[in-house]
Design a protein around this motif. Structure first.
Motif, PDB file in Angstrom:
ATOM      1  N   ASN A  99       0.813  -1.209   0.000  1.00 55.25           N
ATOM      2  CA  ASN A  99       0.000   0.000   0.000  1.00 55.25           C
ATOM      3  C   ASN A  99       0.850   1.264   0.000  1.00 55.25           C
ATOM      4  O   ASN A  99       0.472   2.275  -0.605  1.00 55.25           O
ATOM      5  N   PHE A 100       1.986   1.242   0.680  1.00 54.48           N
ATOM      6  CA  PHE A 100       2.853   2.426   0.695  1.00 54.48           C
ATOM      7  C   PHE A 100       3.324   2.753  -0.714  1.00 54.48           C
ATOM      8  O   PHE A 100       3.222   3.907  -1.162  1.00 54.48           O
ATOM      9  N   VAL A 101       3.838   1.758  -1.434  1.00 51.06           N
ATOM     10  CA  VAL A 101       4.366   2.011  -2.771  1.00 51.06           C
ATOM     11  C   VAL A 101       3.247   2.394  -3.727  1.00 51.06           C
ATOM     12  O   VAL A 101       3.421   3.276  -4.583  1.00 51.06           O
ATOM     13  N   PHE A 102       2.092   1.758  -3.591  1.00 55.01           N
ATOM     14  CA  PHE A 102       0.975   2.111  -4.456  1.00 55.01           C
ATOM     15  C   PHE A 102       0.602   3.588  -4.258  1.00 55.01           C
ATOM     16  O   PHE A 102       0.369   4.320  -5.228  1.00 55.01           O
ATOM     17  N   ASN A 103       0.564   4.029  -3.013  1.00 50.93           N
ATOM     18  CA  ASN A 103       0.251   5.438  -2.751  1.00 50.93           C
ATOM     19  C   ASN A 103       1.343   6.353  -3.284  1.00 50.93           C
ATOM     20  O   ASN A 103       1.050   7.456  -3.771  1.00 50.93           O
ATOM     21  N   GLN A 104       2.599   5.921  -3.196  1.00 53.92           N
ATOM     22  CA  GLN A 104       3.686   6.716  -3.757  1.00 53.92           C
ATOM     23  C   GLN A 104       3.502   6.896  -5.258  1.00 53.92           C
ATOM     24  O   GLN A 104       3.749   7.967  -5.816  1.00 53.92           O
ATOM     25  N   ALA A 105       3.066   5.829  -5.929  1.00 58.54           N
ATOM     26  CA  ALA A 105       2.834   5.914  -7.374  1.00 58.54           C
ATOM     27  C   ALA A 105       1.692   6.872  -7.684  1.00 58.54           C
ATOM     28  O   ALA A 105       1.767   7.675  -8.627  1.00 58.54           O
ATOM     29  N   LEU A 106       0.624   6.816  -6.904  1.00 56.63           N
ATOM     30  CA  LEU A 106      -0.510   7.719  -7.123  1.00 56.63           C
ATOM     31  C   LEU A 106      -0.120   9.177  -6.925  1.00 56.63           C
ATOM     32  O   LEU A 106      -0.592  10.065  -7.635  1.00 56.63           O
ATOM     33  N   ASP A 107       0.768   9.407  -5.945  1.00 57.52           N
ATOM     34  CA  ASP A 107       1.109  10.781  -5.562  1.00 57.52           C
ATOM     35  C   ASP A 107       2.391  11.287  -6.203  1.00 57.52           C
ATOM     36  O   ASP A 107       2.877  12.371  -5.839  1.00 57.52           O
ATOM     37  N   ASP A 108       2.966  10.516  -7.141  1.00 58.28           N
ATOM     38  CA  ASP A 108       4.238  10.893  -7.762  1.00 58.28           C
ATOM     39  C   ASP A 108       5.349  11.052  -6.731  1.00 58.28           C
ATOM     40  O   ASP A 108       6.247  11.885  -6.872  1.00 58.28           O
ATOM     41  N   GLY A 109       5.302  10.247  -5.686  1.00 58.69           N
ATOM     42  CA  GLY A 109       6.357  10.263  -4.681  1.00 58.69           C
ATOM     43  C   GLY A 109       7.507   9.364  -5.082  1.00 58.69           C
ATOM     44  O   GLY A 109       7.480   8.678  -6.111  1.00 58.69           O
ATOM     45  N   GLU A 110       8.552   9.362  -4.264  1.00 57.95           N
ATOM     46  CA  GLU A 110       9.699   8.503  -4.536  1.00 57.95           C
ATOM     47  C   GLU A 110       9.268   7.047  -4.554  1.00 57.95           C
ATOM     48  O   GLU A 110       8.485   6.632  -3.704  1.00 57.95           O
ATOM     49  N   PRO A 111       9.702   6.227  -5.498  1.00 61.31           N
ATOM     50  CA  PRO A 111      10.658   6.495  -6.571  1.00 61.31           C
ATOM     51  C   PRO A 111       9.999   6.861  -7.910  1.00 61.31           C
ATOM     52  O   PRO A 111      10.584   6.636  -8.966  1.00 61.31           O
ATOM     53  N   PHE A 112       8.785   7.406  -7.873  1.00 62.55           N
ATOM     54  CA  PHE A 112       8.063   7.757  -9.097  1.00 62.55           C
ATOM     55  C   PHE A 112       8.105   9.253  -9.388  1.00 62.55           C
ATOM     56  O   PHE A 112       7.457   9.711 -10.322  1.00 62.55           O
ATOM     57  N   ASP A 113       8.857  10.008  -8.564  1.00 66.42           N
ATOM     58  CA  ASP A 113       8.830  11.459  -8.703  1.00 66.42           C
ATOM     59  C   ASP A 113       9.421  11.939 -10.019  1.00 66.42           C
ATOM     60  O   ASP A 113       8.965  12.934 -10.584  1.00 66.42           O
ATOM     61  N   GLU A 114      10.420  11.218 -10.533  1.00 71.40           N
ATOM     62  CA  GLU A 114      11.034  11.623 -11.797  1.00 71.40           C
ATOM     63  C   GLU A 114      10.430  10.902 -12.993  1.00 71.40           C
ATOM     64  O   GLU A 114      10.520  11.382 -14.121  1.00 71.40           O
ATOM     65  N   GLU A 115       9.810   9.749 -12.769  1.00 69.65           N
ATOM     66  CA  GLU A 115       9.160   8.989 -13.838  1.00 69.65           C
ATOM     67  C   GLU A 115       7.766   8.572 -13.382  1.00 69.65           C
ATOM     68  O   GLU A 115       7.547   7.421 -13.014  1.00 69.65           O
ATOM     69  N   PRO A 116       6.797   9.485 -13.378  1.00 73.59           N
ATOM     70  CA  PRO A 116       5.448   9.146 -12.931  1.00 73.59           C
ATOM     71  C   PRO A 116       4.806   8.096 -13.841  1.00 73.59           C
ATOM     72  O   PRO A 116       5.149   7.968 -15.022  1.00 73.59           O
ATOM     73  N   VAL A 117       3.871   7.352 -13.278  1.00 70.84           N
ATOM     74  CA  VAL A 117       3.085   6.401 -14.065  1.00 70.84           C
ATOM     75  C   VAL A 117       1.675   6.964 -14.230  1.00 70.84           C
ATOM     76  O   VAL A 117       1.207   7.774 -13.433  1.00 70.84           O
ATOM     77  N   ASP A 118       0.993   6.520 -15.275  1.00 72.08           N
ATOM     78  CA  ASP A 118      -0.322   7.058 -15.610  1.00 72.08           C
ATOM     79  C   ASP A 118      -1.466   6.079 -15.389  1.00 72.08           C
ATOM     80  O   ASP A 118      -2.588   6.495 -15.117  1.00 72.08           O
ATOM     81  N   ASP A 119      -1.209   4.783 -15.560  1.00 70.82           N
ATOM     82  CA  ASP A 119      -2.290   3.808 -15.540  1.00 70.82           C
ATOM     83  C   ASP A 119      -2.219   2.952 -14.280  1.00 70.82           C
ATOM     84  O   ASP A 119      -1.146   2.473 -13.900  1.00 70.82           O
ATOM     85  N   PHE A 120      -3.374   2.724 -13.671  1.00 70.45           N
ATOM     86  CA  PHE A 120      -3.461   1.927 -12.453  1.00 70.45           C
ATOM     87  C   PHE A 120      -4.570   0.887 -12.610  1.00 70.45           C
ATOM     88  O   PHE A 120      -5.597   1.155 -13.219  1.00 70.45           O
ATOM     89  N   ALA A 121      -4.338  -0.280 -12.040  1.00 69.74           N
ATOM     90  CA  ALA A 121      -5.299  -1.377 -12.148  1.00 69.74           C
ATOM     91  C   ALA A 121      -6.274  -1.360 -10.974  1.00 69.74           C
ATOM     92  O   ALA A 121      -6.083  -0.660  -9.981  1.00 69.74           O
ATOM     93  N   TYR A 122      -7.344  -2.160 -11.101  1.00 71.10           N
ATOM     94  CA  TYR A 122      -8.333  -2.300 -10.036  1.00 71.10           C
ATOM     95  C   TYR A 122      -7.792  -3.237  -8.939  1.00 71.10           C
ATOM     96  O   TYR A 122      -7.148  -4.245  -9.226  1.00 71.10           O
ATOM     97  N   GLN A 123      -8.137  -2.949  -7.685  1.00 68.12           N
ATOM     98  CA  GLN A 123      -7.713  -3.844  -6.610  1.00 68.12           C
ATOM     99  C   GLN A 123      -8.634  -5.066  -6.563  1.00 68.12           C
ATOM    100  O   GLN A 123      -9.800  -5.012  -6.957  1.00 68.12           O
TER     101      GLN A 123
END
Length: 347
Positions: A99-123
């Protein structure tokens, strides 16, 4: 049925939708057909040797044994962040993530701050909860993680590069004002930890238990080869955990074959879900959920890190708020009186 090569060509839902709806969605087109009309779903599960990868491979075997419509193909992209990125690139039908990493991806946090992702799957399926704690090798001469970091002669392992658990660990260390004091953390894969301890290259490291049940394979090896003991955390460290997106717990040690010199260990916790693309067939996700529920004991025989799934309500206990649930998972939970009307069903 035909298989598409890139999910972004199939009605991709972008980050804008995530922000507007407070929901992460993804559409993937890798899912291929079996001869009888069933679907093979490729899922990224962290890295080889991780608890997540072992648990998902055990689920994959039971799906192969019992499914009529579904087949799982579990891969190891290298860590939760790499799994999420591979999905975003159209290379996977789903992934597992803490859950921590998933939230980081949603919020463009580390390690996604320089390479954000756009698409997310359903839980879909909650299956793993980790209790992370600090350990030292016998003879290290320290009692707390703060003392260990203050001792320049000790070598500290904070997880391998690429692991989401490493990002979580270093984030808490940073919030506690300790990360900058670790000048040269040991960077090796988890499966090399025991050997590195043998060679006096690791003195302090974090380990974790899984689902109040067992240890990951790499820690089982270290436990069998080395004399270890638990380290304490100071008040500032505990406060950093409680202020983070991780949980804090004090639990009796479990999984170890030795006494790690603690009646209770201080832990930061991380919970895991599986995620499937919206175009993975509802019946396939339903069947995966059903097999996990009906055959969890068989799955645990293959990997004792797997969570007890006898209660359908537990299969959704780590859901994110405001993140859509795959319709197949929603149908399963509704049929088993485990659906919460506060959750959002995916399209």
């Amino acid at each position: 049925m035909t298989s598409n090569s890139n999910h972004k060509a199939k009605g991709r839902v972008s980050r804008r939708t995530v922000l507007q709806a407070s929901a992460g969605l993804g559409v993937v087109g890798l899912a291929g057909c079996l001869g009888d009309g069933g679907e093979t779903v490729t899922v990224g599960a962290s890295s080889d040797g991780s608890a997540s990868y072992g648990a998902m491979n055990a689920l994959q075997r039971s799906v192969s044994n019992h499914a009529e419509d579904a087949q799982l193909n579990i891969t190891a992209p290298g860590g939760d962040p790499d799994s999420i990125r591979a999905y975003d690139a159209g290379e996977l039908d789903g992934y597992t993530a803490g859950n921590f990493v998933f939230n980081q991806a949603l919020d463009d946090g580390e390690p996604f701050d320089e390479e954000p992702v756009d698409d997310f799957a359903y839980q879909a399926l909650s299956y793993l909860s980790l209790h992370m704690h600090w350990l030292a090798v016998d003879g290290s001469g320290v009692e707390s993680i703060e003392e260990a970091i203050d001792d320049d002669d000790l070598n500290i392992w904070v997880g391998p590069p690429g692991w989401g658990l490493r990002t979580l660990c270093t984030s808490i260390l940073d919030d506690a004002g300790l990360w900058d004091d670790i000048e040269d953390p040991v960077d090796v894969a988890s499966e090399d930890v025991a050997a590195q301890i043998d060679e006096d290259r690791i003195d302090v490291f974090f380990g974790y238990g899984t689902n109040f049940n067992s240890l990951p394979g790499w820690l089982v090896e270290a436990d069998s080869r080395e004399d270890l003991y638990a380290l304490e955390m100071g008040d500032d460290y505990v406060e950093a955990i409680e202020s983070s997106e991780a949980g804090y717990a004090e639990v009796e040690p479990y999984g170890y074959d030795q006494d790690i010199d603690a009646d209770e260990i201080q832990c930061w916790t991380e919970d895991y879900n599986t995620y499937f693309a919206s175009d993975v067939d509802d019946e396939v996700v339903y069947e995966i959920m059903e097999i996990s529920h009906e055959h969890w004991e068989e799955i645990q025989e293959a990997d004792d890190n797997y969570m007890d799934q006898s209660d359908p309500a537990d299969m959704a206990q780590y859901y994110h708020e405001n993140i859509p649930v795959h319709p197949g998972a929603a149908d399963f939970l509704e049929d088993n009186d485990a659906w919460d009307d506060d959750w959002e069903r995916g399209d």
